[in-house]
Structures are given as C-alpha cells and as structure tokens.
Design a protein around this motif. Structure first.
Motif, PDB file in Angstrom:
ATOM      1  N   ALA A  18       1.202  -1.052   0.144  1.00 60.91           N
ATOM      2  CA  ALA A  18      -0.178  -0.067   0.083  1.00 60.91           C
ATOM      3  C   ALA A  18       0.830   1.262   0.393  1.00 60.91           C
ATOM      4  CB  ALA A  18      -0.719  -0.383   1.236  1.00 60.91           C
ATOM      5  N   ALA A  19       2.155   1.612   0.990  1.00 60.94           N
ATOM      6  CA  ALA A  19       2.654   2.645   1.001  1.00 60.94           C
ATOM      7  C   ALA A  19       2.954   2.374  -0.160  1.00 60.94           C
ATOM      8  CB  ALA A  19       3.693   1.833   2.279  1.00 60.94           C
ATOM      9  N   LEU A  20       4.137   1.574  -0.549  1.00 59.08           N
ATOM     10  CA  LEU A  20       5.079   1.711  -2.209  1.00 59.08           C
ATOM     11  C   LEU A  20       4.004   2.193  -3.407  1.00 59.08           C
ATOM     12  CD1 LEU A  20       7.673  -1.518  -1.674  1.00 59.08           C
ATOM     13  CD2 LEU A  20       7.798   1.092  -1.214  1.00 59.08           C
ATOM     14  N   SER A  21       2.632   1.714  -3.141  1.00 59.66           N
ATOM     15  CA  SER A  21       1.412   1.930  -4.386  1.00 59.66           C
ATOM     16  C   SER A  21       1.174   3.373  -4.661  1.00 59.66           C
ATOM     17  CB  SER A  21       0.145   1.558  -4.596  1.00 59.66           C
ATOM     18  OG  SER A  21       0.463  -0.663  -4.718  1.00 59.66           O
ATOM     19  N   ILE A  22       0.808   3.480  -3.552  1.00 57.15           N
ATOM     20  CA  ILE A  22       0.861   5.389  -2.851  1.00 57.15           C
ATOM     21  C   ILE A  22       1.942   5.951  -3.822  1.00 57.15           C
ATOM     22  CG2 ILE A  22       0.448   7.147  -1.588  1.00 57.15           C
ATOM     23  CD1 ILE A  22      -1.158   5.325  -0.143  1.00 57.15           C
ATOM     24  N   VAL A  23       3.082   5.844  -3.308  1.00 60.13           N
ATOM     25  CA  VAL A  23       4.272   6.700  -3.402  1.00 60.13           C
ATOM     26  C   VAL A  23       4.960   6.488  -4.846  1.00 60.13           C
ATOM     27  CG1 VAL A  23       6.764   7.308  -2.817  1.00 60.13           C
ATOM     28  CG2 VAL A  23       5.126   6.778  -1.133  1.00 60.13           C
ATOM     29  N   THR A  24       4.568   5.388  -5.684  1.00 58.12           N
ATOM     30  CA  THR A  24       4.845   5.038  -7.308  1.00 58.12           C
ATOM     31  C   THR A  24       3.862   6.439  -7.725  1.00 58.12           C
ATOM     32  OG1 THR A  24       5.469   3.301  -6.675  1.00 58.12           O
ATOM     33  CG2 THR A  24       4.425   2.848  -8.869  1.00 58.12           C
ATOM     34  N   PHE A  25       2.046   6.000  -7.506  1.00 63.73           N
ATOM     35  CA  PHE A  25       1.250   7.009  -7.658  1.00 63.73           C
ATOM     36  C   PHE A  25       1.556   8.320  -7.807  1.00 63.73           C
ATOM     37  CE2 PHE A  25      -2.476   9.368  -8.390  1.00 63.73           C
ATOM     38  CZ  PHE A  25      -3.277   8.895  -9.027  1.00 63.73           C
ATOM     39  N   ILE A  26       2.328   8.701  -6.905  1.00 65.57           N
ATOM     40  CA  ILE A  26       2.718  10.009  -6.983  1.00 65.57           C
ATOM     41  C   ILE A  26       3.944  10.527  -8.003  1.00 65.57           C
ATOM     42  CG2 ILE A  26       3.538  12.565  -4.985  1.00 65.57           C
ATOM     43  CD1 ILE A  26       2.146  10.890  -2.902  1.00 65.57           C
ATOM     44  N   TRP A  27       4.845   9.689  -7.514  1.00 65.52           N
ATOM     45  CA  TRP A  27       5.907   9.689  -8.548  1.00 65.52           C
ATOM     46  C   TRP A  27       5.314   9.997 -10.348  1.00 65.52           C
ATOM     47  CZ3 TRP A  27       9.029   5.249  -6.502  1.00 65.52           C
ATOM     48  CH2 TRP A  27       9.858   6.356  -5.063  1.00 65.52           C
ATOM     49  N   ALA A  28       3.945   9.165 -10.246  1.00 58.96           N
ATOM     50  CA  ALA A  28       3.965   8.981 -11.894  1.00 58.96           C
ATOM     51  C   ALA A  28       3.249  10.122 -12.158  1.00 58.96           C
ATOM     52  CB  ALA A  28       3.457   7.192 -12.126  1.00 58.96           C
ATOM     53  N   TRP A  29       2.087  10.325 -11.242  1.00 59.45           N
ATOM     54  CA  TRP A  29       1.198  11.729 -11.433  1.00 59.45           C
ATOM     55  C   TRP A  29       2.355  13.062 -11.439  1.00 59.45           C
ATOM     56  CZ3 TRP A  29      -3.568  12.318 -11.796  1.00 59.45           C
ATOM     57  CH2 TRP A  29      -4.511  13.282 -11.822  1.00 59.45           C
ATOM     58  N   ASN A  30       3.241  13.387 -10.685  1.00 60.03           N
ATOM     59  CA  ASN A  30       4.625  14.529 -11.238  1.00 60.03           C
ATOM     60  C   ASN A  30       5.081  14.023 -12.011  1.00 60.03           C
ATOM     61  OD1 ASN A  30       3.259  15.881  -8.445  1.00 60.03           O
ATOM     62  ND2 ASN A  30       3.851  14.768  -7.302  1.00 60.03           N
ATOM     63  N   ALA A  31       5.170  12.988 -12.518  1.00 63.47           N
ATOM     64  CA  ALA A  31       6.189  13.292 -14.102  1.00 63.47           C
ATOM     65  C   ALA A  31       6.496  14.588 -14.904  1.00 63.47           C
ATOM     66  CB  ALA A  31       6.556  11.857 -14.153  1.00 63.47           C
ATOM     67  N   PHE A  32       7.606  14.659 -15.212  1.00 70.35           N
ATOM     68  CA  PHE A  32       7.422  16.009 -16.598  1.00 70.35           C
ATOM     69  C   PHE A  32       7.699  15.455 -17.186  1.00 70.35           C
ATOM     70  CE2 PHE A  32       8.322  19.959 -18.174  1.00 70.35           C
ATOM     71  CZ  PHE A  32       7.352  20.710 -18.971  1.00 70.35           C
ATOM     72  N   LEU A  33       9.380  15.873 -16.910  1.00 73.78           N
ATOM     73  CA  LEU A  33      10.002  15.385 -18.604  1.00 73.78           C
ATOM     74  C   LEU A  33       9.710  14.399 -19.578  1.00 73.78           C
ATOM     75  CD1 LEU A  33      12.905  16.377 -19.588  1.00 73.78           C
ATOM     76  CD2 LEU A  33      14.216  14.563 -18.336  1.00 73.78           C
ATOM     77  N   TRP A  34       9.324  13.593 -18.759  1.00 71.49           N
ATOM     78  CA  TRP A  34       9.279  12.024 -20.221  1.00 71.49           C
ATOM     79  C   TRP A  34       7.887  12.525 -20.409  1.00 71.49           C
ATOM     80  CZ3 TRP A  34      11.025   9.403 -23.667  1.00 71.49           C
ATOM     81  CH2 TRP A  34      10.239   8.149 -24.719  1.00 71.49           C
ATOM     82  N   PRO A  35       6.705  13.123 -20.326  1.00 67.26           N
ATOM     83  CA  PRO A  35       5.923  13.141 -20.249  1.00 67.26           C
ATOM     84  C   PRO A  35       6.042  14.140 -21.859  1.00 67.26           C
ATOM     85  CG  PRO A  35       5.284  12.157 -18.421  1.00 67.26           C
ATOM     86  CD  PRO A  35       6.412  12.487 -19.268  1.00 67.26           C
ATOM     87  N   PHE A  36       6.383  14.852 -21.133  1.00 66.58           N
ATOM     88  CA  PHE A  36       6.594  16.635 -22.041  1.00 66.58           C
ATOM     89  C   PHE A  36       7.452  16.110 -23.615  1.00 66.58           C
ATOM     90  CE2 PHE A  36       9.566  20.036 -23.315  1.00 66.58           C
ATOM     91  CZ  PHE A  36       8.721  20.471 -23.246  1.00 66.58           C
ATOM     92  N   LEU A  37       8.720  14.807 -23.614  1.00 66.75           N
ATOM     93  CA  LEU A  37       8.705  14.665 -24.436  1.00 66.75           C
ATOM     94  C   LEU A  37       8.276  13.513 -25.537  1.00 66.75           C
ATOM     95  CD1 LEU A  37      12.451  13.950 -22.956  1.00 66.75           C
ATOM     96  CD2 LEU A  37      11.725  16.356 -24.717  1.00 66.75           C
ATOM     97  N   ALA A  38       7.585  12.722 -24.303  1.00 67.06           N
ATOM     98  CA  ALA A  38       6.500  11.971 -25.383  1.00 67.06           C
ATOM     99  C   ALA A  38       5.743  11.882 -26.033  1.00 67.06           C
ATOM    100  CB  ALA A  38       6.604  10.297 -24.472  1.00 67.06           C
ATOM    101  N   VAL A  39       4.346  13.175 -25.747  1.00 67.12           N
ATOM    102  CA  VAL A  39       3.516  13.805 -25.748  1.00 67.12           C
ATOM    103  C   VAL A  39       3.508  14.939 -27.037  1.00 67.12           C
ATOM    104  CG1 VAL A  39       1.536  14.433 -25.641  1.00 67.12           C
ATOM    105  CG2 VAL A  39       2.878  12.314 -24.221  1.00 67.12           C
ATOM    106  N   THR A  40       2.723  14.833 -28.256  1.00 68.05           N
ATOM    107  CA  THR A  40       2.392  16.744 -28.775  1.00 68.05           C
ATOM    108  C   THR A  40       1.781  17.293 -28.471  1.00 68.05           C
ATOM    109  OG1 THR A  40       3.284  14.922 -31.052  1.00 68.05           O
ATOM    110  CG2 THR A  40       5.257  16.509 -29.235  1.00 68.05           C
ATOM    111  N   LYS A  41       0.747  15.972 -28.961  1.00 70.46           N
ATOM    112  CA  LYS A  41      -1.208  15.975 -29.236  1.00 70.46           C
ATOM    113  C   LYS A  41      -1.461  16.527 -27.627  1.00 70.46           C
ATOM    114  CE  LYS A  41      -1.624  12.355 -32.610  1.00 70.46           C
ATOM    115  NZ  LYS A  41      -2.106  11.220 -33.042  1.00 70.46           N
TER     116      LYS A  41
END
Length: 280
Positions: free
Chosen positions: A199-222
C-alpha cells in the motif's frame, strides 16, 4: 540533570525549533504565493512589489482553466498513465523481489547487483534511448509510450526483496510440504504478509508517476494526450502567457496529489522512510 544542563538543553531545543519553523516557512511560501497569485487579477500579479493578499479576490482564472482548456482530458491522461505505471511497477517489483529473495536460478546474484548498481544511473541519462525506442516502436503520443519508460523503479524491487527476506522460512517450508506452487506461495503467504508495504509503495509510486514531467513532455506533442503536468504549460492564448491562469492550472494539477498525501500521510511517510533507508 543540573539546572545549567537543563537550560542549555532548552536553548538547543528552542534553536532547533526556530530553525525548523524558518525552514518550513521558506518551503511553504512559494506554495502560498502561487495559490494567492492565482486568486489575483492579472494586473496585480505583475506588480513590481510583493503583496501577501490580493486587493481583489477573483476565481476567474480557475474558471478559465476549467472551461477554456482541456484540463479534463489531461486529468484522465494523468490518472490512466499514473495508475498504469503504479500497477505495472508494483506487479513486476513483487515478482522480481520474490524471485531474487526466494528462488535459486542462474545469474541471480548478478541480477541483484545490477539492480543495486542501477541507482548510479540517473533516469535522465536514459531519456534519449527511451525516445529512440518509443519512436521506433511507434509509441510516441500514446499512453503506452508514456508508461513504459517510467517503469524503472529499482528501489521498489529492493524494498520487496528485503521484506521477503524477513519472512520466516518456516512458512515457505510448510507451504512446500503441502505441495504449493511458487505462485501459490507468493500470493497466499508472502504478499498477504506485506500488504502494508504494498500500500505504501503503491501510493508513492502513483505520486511519482502523477508528478512526472520530463518524459511525458518529450513523449507527447498532441494537446489532447498530454498529462496534467505537461498540459498546464499550454494555459495561454494568442496574446501570450497569463501567469495567474498558469498558477491556477498548477494548483488544480497538484490538488489530487495533495489530497492523496493528506488521506494517506502515514503510508506515504512509511514508503519514503523505506526508500531513504535503502538509499542510505
């Protein structure tokens, strides 16, 4: 304890408290400033002096972000990709941690040392490789293209491996005597004994993924496929950037994570402590 020692102890405690409060204020002020600025008219935001409270309170920038942007699509994209990263990361980490902890197979120790060594490789170093791979696979501008390169979280594998190591061997031996398969041992013995960690690792992993910027910024242009962290950078029009609208969108982007932290504060703290203990 003598009176002089008690006095020195109290002074040291007071000094630590003051420093802690000052650090907390310095950390919280940018957040406060962003929220307050999002409630100001545009002409107040660009004033050359500091105002701790708006002269005119307005919610027009939140209305603009909710009605004039694709923030609904961005929320859905972030939710889908963050959940995908979380589920796949936790699942693969459980399997890898269990295999390294409990199974005997060729190159097991080599794999373990590779996972440990991966801490020395910043994810940013792999960005070009990820981009080329996703482009060759035709996964740019897709949820899969956002999710796959974000599945690299060796600390989760290490945490699981350590906790599986701590499970008494008697449980495994009893299950083997009952002719239980490895899958059954994992799902009936080891995972139920580590639900708190999951449960603890799932919550923190979700927060990491939600806050991710660099890779989603490069991977998506639409624009319609952007996550919320990338989409808020599009909160402008032909006349330029409106800072208050940008800040309002940023507040809306951070709201789910803030709520998740408030609701699951103990679990988040537990996971951060586990991660810090591994890295330390």
């Amino acid at each position: 304890m003598s009176p002089s020692s008690a006095q020195r102890f109290n002074l040291a405690g007071l000094a630590i408290t003051v420093v802690t409060v000052v650090c907390a204020v310095l950390w919280a002020f940018p957040i406060y400033w962003g929220i307050v600025s999002s409630l100001k008219p545009d002409d107040e935001v660009v004033r050359p002096y500091i105002e701790l409270w708006p002269d005119t309170l307005t919610f027009e920038h939140y209305v603009f972000a909710l009605t004039e942007t694709q923030i609904g699509h961005w929320y859905v994209n972030s939710l889908a990709t963050a959940l995908g990263v979380t589920v796949l990361t936790i699942a693969t980490s459980i399997f890898a941690g269990y295999a390294i902890s409990q199974l005997d197979f060729p190159l097991r120790r080599t794999l373990w040392w590779l996972i440990l060594a991966s801490f020395m490789v910043p994810l940013q170093v792999l960005i070009i490789n990820h981009f080329v791979l996703m482009a060759n696979m035709g996964l740019l501008n897709t949820w899969a293209g956002i999710i796959l390169p974000q599945l690299i979280h060796p600390v989760v594998i290490i945490v699981y491996k350590q906790f599986f190591d701590q499970v008494p061997k008697d449980f495994r031996e009893a299950a083997i005597m009952d002719n239980a398969s490895e899958w059954r041992i994992l799902f009936k013995v080891y995972i139920p004994m580590n639900w708190g960690v999951t449960a603890a690792l799932s919550i923190v992993t979700f927060i990491w993924a939600w806050n991710a910027f660099l890779w989603p910024f490069l991977a998506v242009t639409k624009t319609s496929l952007m996550t919320i962290t990338v989409g808020i950078t599009q909160t402008n029009d032909s006349f330029g950037v409106y800072y208050a609208s940008e800040l309002a969108a940023a507040v809306l982007a951070g709201l789910p994570v803030a709520l998740a932290y408030l609701l699951f504060q103990r679990r988040v703290t537990e996971a951060i402590t586990l991660s810090a203990g591994i890295k330390g």
